[in-house]
Design a protein around this motif. Structure first.
Motif, PDB file in Angstrom:
ATOM      1  N   CYS A   1      25.134 -74.476 -72.095  1.00  0.00           N
ATOM      2  CA  CYS A   1      24.387 -74.027 -73.266  1.00  0.00           C
ATOM      3  C   CYS A   1      25.297 -74.272 -74.463  1.00  0.00           C
ATOM      4  O   CYS A   1      26.330 -73.609 -74.614  1.00  0.00           O
ATOM      5  CB  CYS A   1      24.043 -72.536 -73.138  1.00  0.00           C
ATOM      6  SG  CYS A   1      23.319 -71.825 -74.633  1.00  0.00           S
ATOM      7  N   ILE A   2      24.919 -75.240 -75.258  1.00  0.00           N
ATOM      8  CA  ILE A   2      25.754 -75.647 -76.397  1.00  0.00           C
ATOM      9  C   ILE A   2      25.904 -74.496 -77.392  1.00  0.00           C
ATOM     10  O   ILE A   2      26.999 -74.222 -77.876  1.00  0.00           O
ATOM     11  CB  ILE A   2      25.126 -76.870 -77.088  1.00  0.00           C
ATOM     12  CG1 ILE A   2      25.102 -78.064 -76.127  1.00  0.00           C
ATOM     13  CG2 ILE A   2      25.890 -77.219 -78.373  1.00  0.00           C
ATOM     14  CD1 ILE A   2      24.228 -79.207 -76.592  1.00  0.00           C
ATOM     15  N   CYS A   3      24.829 -73.834 -77.691  1.00  0.00           N
ATOM     16  CA  CYS A   3      24.855 -72.789 -78.729  1.00  0.00           C
ATOM     17  C   CYS A   3      25.778 -71.629 -78.362  1.00  0.00           C
ATOM     18  O   CYS A   3      26.453 -71.072 -79.214  1.00  0.00           O
ATOM     19  CB  CYS A   3      23.451 -72.280 -78.993  1.00  0.00           C
ATOM     20  SG  CYS A   3      22.335 -73.569 -79.581  1.00  0.00           S
TER      21      CYS A   3
ATOM     22  N   CYS B   1      20.894 -69.172 -74.077  1.00  0.00           N
ATOM     23  CA  CYS B   1      19.457 -69.453 -74.252  1.00  0.00           C
ATOM     24  C   CYS B   1      18.768 -68.681 -75.380  1.00  0.00           C
ATOM     25  O   CYS B   1      17.553 -68.492 -75.327  1.00  0.00           O
ATOM     26  CB  CYS B   1      18.684 -69.197 -72.959  1.00  0.00           C
ATOM     27  SG  CYS B   1      19.330 -69.994 -71.504  1.00  0.00           S
ATOM     28  N   THR B   2      19.490 -68.230 -76.396  1.00  0.00           N
ATOM     29  CA  THR B   2      18.842 -67.428 -77.445  1.00  0.00           C
ATOM     30  C   THR B   2      18.690 -68.164 -78.770  1.00  0.00           C
ATOM     31  O   THR B   2      18.021 -67.659 -79.665  1.00  0.00           O
ATOM     32  CB  THR B   2      19.626 -66.132 -77.722  1.00  0.00           C
ATOM     33  OG1 THR B   2      20.915 -66.466 -78.208  1.00  0.00           O
ATOM     34  CG2 THR B   2      19.730 -65.266 -76.487  1.00  0.00           C
ATOM     35  N   ASN B   3      19.277 -69.342 -78.910  1.00  0.00           N
ATOM     36  CA  ASN B   3      19.222 -70.022 -80.213  1.00  0.00           C
ATOM     37  C   ASN B   3      18.222 -71.180 -80.168  1.00  0.00           C
ATOM     38  O   ASN B   3      17.028 -70.975 -80.321  1.00  0.00           O
ATOM     39  CB  ASN B   3      20.619 -70.467 -80.627  1.00  0.00           C
ATOM     40  CG  ASN B   3      20.672 -70.958 -82.053  1.00  0.00           C
ATOM     41  OD1 ASN B   3      19.991 -70.427 -82.923  1.00  0.00           O
ATOM     42  ND2 ASN B   3      21.470 -71.980 -82.300  1.00  0.00           N
ATOM     43  N   CYS B   4      18.680 -72.404 -79.943  1.00  0.00           N
ATOM     44  CA  CYS B   4      17.768 -73.563 -79.975  1.00  0.00           C
ATOM     45  C   CYS B   4      16.851 -73.611 -78.748  1.00  0.00           C
ATOM     46  O   CYS B   4      15.799 -74.229 -78.788  1.00  0.00           O
ATOM     47  CB  CYS B   4      18.555 -74.859 -80.092  1.00  0.00           C
ATOM     48  SG  CYS B   4      19.377 -75.379 -78.572  1.00  0.00           S
ATOM     49  N   LYS B   5      17.302 -73.025 -77.660  1.00  0.00           N
ATOM     50  CA  LYS B   5      16.549 -72.930 -76.397  1.00  0.00           C
ATOM     51  C   LYS B   5      16.353 -74.266 -75.673  1.00  0.00           C
ATOM     52  O   LYS B   5      15.574 -74.345 -74.720  1.00  0.00           O
ATOM     53  CB  LYS B   5      15.205 -72.234 -76.604  1.00  0.00           C
ATOM     54  CG  LYS B   5      15.351 -70.799 -77.102  1.00  0.00           C
ATOM     55  CD  LYS B   5      14.012 -70.120 -77.273  1.00  0.00           C
ATOM     56  CE  LYS B   5      14.143 -68.670 -77.686  1.00  0.00           C
ATOM     57  NZ  LYS B   5      14.779 -68.446 -78.991  1.00  0.00           N
ATOM     58  N   LEU B   6      17.054 -75.307 -76.094  1.00  0.00           N
ATOM     59  CA  LEU B   6      16.951 -76.588 -75.389  1.00  0.00           C
ATOM     60  C   LEU B   6      17.470 -76.481 -73.957  1.00  0.00           C
ATOM     61  O   LEU B   6      17.057 -77.248 -73.085  1.00  0.00           O
ATOM     62  CB  LEU B   6      17.728 -77.679 -76.143  1.00  0.00           C
ATOM     63  CG  LEU B   6      17.113 -78.134 -77.464  1.00  0.00           C
ATOM     64  CD1 LEU B   6      18.047 -79.098 -78.174  1.00  0.00           C
ATOM     65  CD2 LEU B   6      15.763 -78.791 -77.226  1.00  0.00           C
ATOM     66  N   CYS B   7      18.357 -75.545 -73.726  1.00  0.00           N
ATOM     67  CA  CYS B   7      18.937 -75.386 -72.387  1.00  0.00           C
ATOM     68  C   CYS B   7      18.030 -74.604 -71.434  1.00  0.00           C
ATOM     69  O   CYS B   7      18.266 -74.604 -70.228  1.00  0.00           O
ATOM     70  CB  CYS B   7      20.283 -74.674 -72.487  1.00  0.00           C
ATOM     71  SG  CYS B   7      20.135 -73.018 -73.197  1.00  0.00           S
TER      72      CYS B   7
HETATM   73  S1  FES Z   1      21.748 -74.954 -76.018  1.00  0.00           S
HETATM   74 FE1  FES Z   1      21.308 -73.009 -75.189  1.00  0.00          FE
HETATM   75  S2  FES Z   1      20.362 -71.970 -76.863  1.00  0.00           S
HETATM   76 FE2  FES Z   1      20.916 -73.871 -77.706  1.00  0.00          FE
END
Ligand code: FES
Length: 71
Positions: A6-8, A38-44
């Motif tokens: 998760c990058i964020c 998983c709380t910001n962009c949610k791409l993950c």
């Molecule tokens: S990569 Fe997980 S929330 Fe953005």
């Protein structure tokens, strides 16, 4: 391209898996509630869902589309 964190939140799926096991977490919603990932962009999110379902922590980009996710 490999998808493995998760990058964020700057946390690997492996570490998310470890934390989830320690806290008896079994859903993305619970991980979000604990602010683990998983709380910001949610791409993950789809990858984390797949990780929780399969135990796999490293994916090829697009793996979520290549697998049959039906229960
Ligand atoms: S990569 Fe997980 S929330 Fe953005």
């Amino acid at each position: 391209m490999v998808v493995e964190h998760c990058i964020c939140h700057k946390i690997t799926f492996k570490d998310i898996q470890k934390t989830a096991a320690e806290k008896s977490i079994s859903s993305v919603g619970e991980l979000q509630k604990e602010n683990i990932c998983c709380t910001n962009c949610k791409l993950c999110v789809p990858y984390v869902e797949l990780m929780l379902k399969t135990g796999v922590t490293t994916f090829e980009a697009g793996a979520i589309y290549a697998l049959n996710l039906d229960p």
